[in-house]
Design a protein around this motif. Sequence first.
Motif, PDB file in Angstrom:
ATOM      1  N   ASN A   1      -4.753  24.429  16.111  1.00  0.00           N
ATOM      2  CA  ASN A   1      -5.550  23.674  17.074  1.00  0.00           C
ATOM      3  C   ASN A   1      -6.703  22.982  16.344  1.00  0.00           C
ATOM      4  O   ASN A   1      -6.915  23.213  15.145  1.00  0.00           O
TER       5      ASN A   1
ATOM      6  N   THR B   1      -4.868  15.432  19.424  1.00  0.00           N
ATOM      7  CA  THR B   1      -5.096  16.006  18.106  1.00  0.00           C
ATOM      8  C   THR B   1      -5.959  15.068  17.271  1.00  0.00           C
ATOM      9  O   THR B   1      -6.175  13.902  17.629  1.00  0.00           O
TER      10      THR B   1
ATOM     11  N   GLU C   1     -10.982  17.391  22.415  1.00  0.00           N
ATOM     12  CA  GLU C   1     -10.880  18.293  23.566  1.00  0.00           C
ATOM     13  C   GLU C   1     -10.978  17.536  24.884  1.00  0.00           C
ATOM     14  O   GLU C   1     -10.245  17.825  25.834  1.00  0.00           O
TER      15      GLU C   1
ATOM     16  N   ASN D   1      -7.695  15.695  25.192  1.00  0.00           N
ATOM     17  CA  ASN D   1      -6.510  16.524  24.954  1.00  0.00           C
ATOM     18  C   ASN D   1      -5.585  15.885  23.913  1.00  0.00           C
ATOM     19  O   ASN D   1      -4.378  15.718  24.123  1.00  0.00           O
TER      20      ASN D   1
END
Length: 468
Positions: free
Chosen positions: A372, A196, A191, A194
């Motif tokens: 996500n 994966t 997070e 940003n």
Amino acid sequence: MALSIFDIFKIGIGPSSSHTVGPMWAGQRFLNDLREKGILGSVETVRVGLYGSLALTGKGHSTDKAALLGLAGYRPDDVDPDMADQAFEDIVNTGVMKLGGEHDINFDYDKHMIFHFGEVLEHPNGMRVYAADKNGVVVYYKTYLSTGGGFIVCSDEFNKPASAADGHAEETISAIPYPFQSAAELLTLCEQHNITVAELALANEKALHQGNMDAVNAKVDHIWDVMRNCIERGLRMEGELPVSKMQRRASTMHKQLMANPEAMLKDHFSIMDWVTLFAMSVNEENACGGRVVTAPTNGAAGIIPAVLAYYTRFIDGADQNGVRDFIATAAAIGMLYKMNATISGAEAGCQAEVGSACSMAAGALAAVLGGNVHQVENAAEIGMEHNLGMTCDPIGGLVQVPCIERNGMAAIKAITATRMAMRGDGNHEVSLDSCIETMYRTGLDLQSKYRETSTGGLAVFAKPQCVA
């Protein structure tokens, strides 16, 4: 933690990562020590002691063969599975081993391969190797512990941090851009930056490979090639599984599905048959000592290839980048189990093997379907949560029953876990970290007879019906 994708996914031979791949690597490490000390040429014979689960199910898992092949200089990642049995038989029948492939020594199997059935070392999978000179004096010995997934540590490394015990120096940990120890830390990093889970894992891997991303991609692609080839070979091969003489079923099931392709249009559940088939074909190959990828273990080697094959064959838009993301995501999740719990069936039951693989596959599938990071974590958590408490009770000490079918069931369960997670927004009650800790503590609470010893469960009560 500087674990690599290629620590989690290793190429080896069946039937067991902890009982076959690990002991073969232990033999290699022993050889390297003899060479470094300059004493290999003075060795007259070696003696191998197997302890705990390695003794109790050693012959069923080919531990004796693997240990001797390792000492003879063979490596699990490149040994020809078709000649491994012959090489082992030559040592047993002639009483001569070519140590390291270069120095003939005496080896009497009945005298020098010792199964210590009633003794356990620091870990349930223990192995000791002694080298003696022409006067019978022990010139070197070492104790190895096979901790699951082909990982080997010396006994004096066992209680060190995993990074040290598994051979990754502290400087490699500081060199990677995104070190993590828990799922919570992994999510926070994703997070904050940003990115994966796959992007994080591949960035770390790039750092471990001195910035050579082409080398990383090539190695990841090779992992998938070996998985895919294993599936395809398993679909072709017929005949009996070793020792038990049970019939291989994957080829027959494959012919049935291929004979009625229109069923796919009428019966949506036929995709489940294909996924089950992919997993079973890998594990039949594993049972026969074929080339497989530890994912994260051999006993659970069919689950991730089956779910990845589901992605490549049945999901629109699947491509090679998706395959790489799948493998990288699965590896990152597997690292969490290796760092914070175990992937050893001897240590925590089959939940540590099949459960971990199911969790890895579920999270990885969620990632390539566009989930996500919280949905990825949720899928991984669901995959493990519903495998908690699973015993490891191989009948006859063979990675056949219930292992082969169990891989097929877990592959389906992984897809279901992904679909459940993707229906939500990522918010869920049980964290992956807490589920991993629960798995480990549950495993420690299991009686030892339910942890890969073949002294309880199906291995006892179903034996007359299942093994010839």
